[in-house]
Write a protein that holds these residues in place. Structure first.
Motif, PDB file in Angstrom:
ATOM      1  N   UNK A   1       0.799  -1.198   0.000  1.00 25.07           N
ATOM      2  CA  UNK A   1       0.000   0.000   0.000  1.00 25.07           C
ATOM      3  C   UNK A   1       0.842   1.262   0.000  1.00 25.07           C
ATOM      4  N   UNK A   2       0.182   2.377  -0.229  1.00 25.42           N
ATOM      5  CA  UNK A   2       0.889   3.659  -0.237  1.00 25.42           C
ATOM      6  C   UNK A   2       1.551   3.921   1.110  1.00 25.42           C
ATOM      7  N   UNK A   3       0.964   3.430   2.181  1.00 25.19           N
ATOM      8  CA  UNK A   3       1.517   3.595   3.515  1.00 25.19           C
ATOM      9  C   UNK A   3       2.536   2.542   3.898  1.00 25.19           C
ATOM     10  N   UNK A   4       2.742   1.564   3.015  1.00 27.02           N
ATOM     11  CA  UNK A   4       3.770   0.557   3.255  1.00 27.02           C
ATOM     12  C   UNK A   4       3.265  -0.792   3.732  1.00 27.02           C
ATOM     13  N   UNK A   5       1.959  -0.973   3.879  1.00 29.01           N
ATOM     14  CA  UNK A   5       1.438  -2.267   4.327  1.00 29.01           C
ATOM     15  C   UNK A   5       1.633  -3.306   3.228  1.00 29.01           C
TER      16      UNK A   5
ATOM     17  N   UNK B   1       9.488 -10.898  -0.085  1.00 28.09           N
ATOM     18  CA  UNK B   1       9.338  -9.705   0.744  1.00 28.09           C
ATOM     19  C   UNK B   1       9.254  -8.486  -0.156  1.00 28.09           C
ATOM     20  N   UNK B   2       8.198  -7.715   0.030  1.00 28.00           N
ATOM     21  CA  UNK B   2       8.011  -6.494  -0.757  1.00 28.00           C
ATOM     22  C   UNK B   2       8.337  -5.296   0.120  1.00 28.00           C
ATOM     23  N   UNK B   3       8.944  -4.280  -0.485  1.00 29.85           N
ATOM     24  CA  UNK B   3       9.262  -3.059   0.240  1.00 29.85           C
ATOM     25  C   UNK B   3       9.270  -1.900  -0.749  1.00 29.85           C
ATOM     26  N   UNK B   4       9.237  -0.699  -0.202  1.00 26.32           N
ATOM     27  CA  UNK B   4       9.231   0.474  -1.066  1.00 26.32           C
ATOM     28  C   UNK B   4      10.123   1.548  -0.490  1.00 26.32           C
TER      29      UNK B   4
ATOM     30  N   UNK C   1      -5.901  -3.925  -1.367  1.00 27.79           N
ATOM     31  CA  UNK C   1      -5.006  -5.003  -0.982  1.00 27.79           C
ATOM     32  C   UNK C   1      -5.053  -6.124  -2.005  1.00 27.79           C
ATOM     33  N   UNK C   2      -5.040  -7.369  -1.533  1.00 24.12           N
ATOM     34  CA  UNK C   2      -5.093  -8.494  -2.455  1.00 24.12           C
ATOM     35  C   UNK C   2      -6.430  -8.568  -3.184  1.00 24.12           C
ATOM     36  N   UNK C   3      -7.411  -7.796  -2.729  1.00 26.19           N
ATOM     37  CA  UNK C   3      -8.698  -7.755  -3.417  1.00 26.19           C
ATOM     38  C   UNK C   3      -8.666  -6.973  -4.710  1.00 26.19           C
TER      39      UNK C   3
END
Length: 126
Positions: free
Chosen positions: A52-56, A68-71, A105-107
């Motif tokens: 997400x934009x907030x990092x979730x 692992x995903x990160x931004x 999200x995954x939706x």
């Protein structure tokens, strides 16, 4: 012009690791969620992870515990660390962007995303 460019794919042995990068330009990454998708020959496009934009972070069950995903918004880059690779992970990996207001999200399905990169090939083979 909005652009997403993936890199980091390659040929790796089973059990190996790669770091995929998605560099964005032409739009403010801070306002967007980013998804990573993959498509193997003859198979449908599959969502593997998104952030997400907030990092979730969110992960498909098939990659949970291995990816692992990160931004890094300052670098306009989203990363996907892929570990413990198996031959079933072989595919073209794409990153895509969706505005945070529409992100579920995954939706969020692949066709909800409106900006796509060109893909990077990941091949897992001994």
């Amino acid at each position: 012009q909005a652009q997403l460019v993936e890199s980091g794919g390659g040929l790796v042995q089973p059990g190996g690791s790669l770091t995929l990068s998605c560099v964005v330009s032409g739009f403010a990454l801070d306002d967007y969620a980013i998804g990573w998708f993959r498509q193997a020959p003859g198979k449908e496009r599959e969502g593997v992870s998104c952030i997400g934009a907030g990092g979730a972070p969110y992960y498909a069950d098939s990659v949970k515990g291995r990816f692992t995903i990160s931004r890094d918004n300052a670098e306009n880059t989203v990363y996907l660390q892929v570990n413990s690779l198996t031959v079933e992970d072989t595919a073209v990996y794409y990153c895509a962007a969706i505005h945070y207001f529409r992100f579920r999200g995954l939706g969020s399905r692949w066709d909800d995303y409106d900006r796509w990169g060109q893909g990077t090939q990941v091949t897992v083979s001994s």
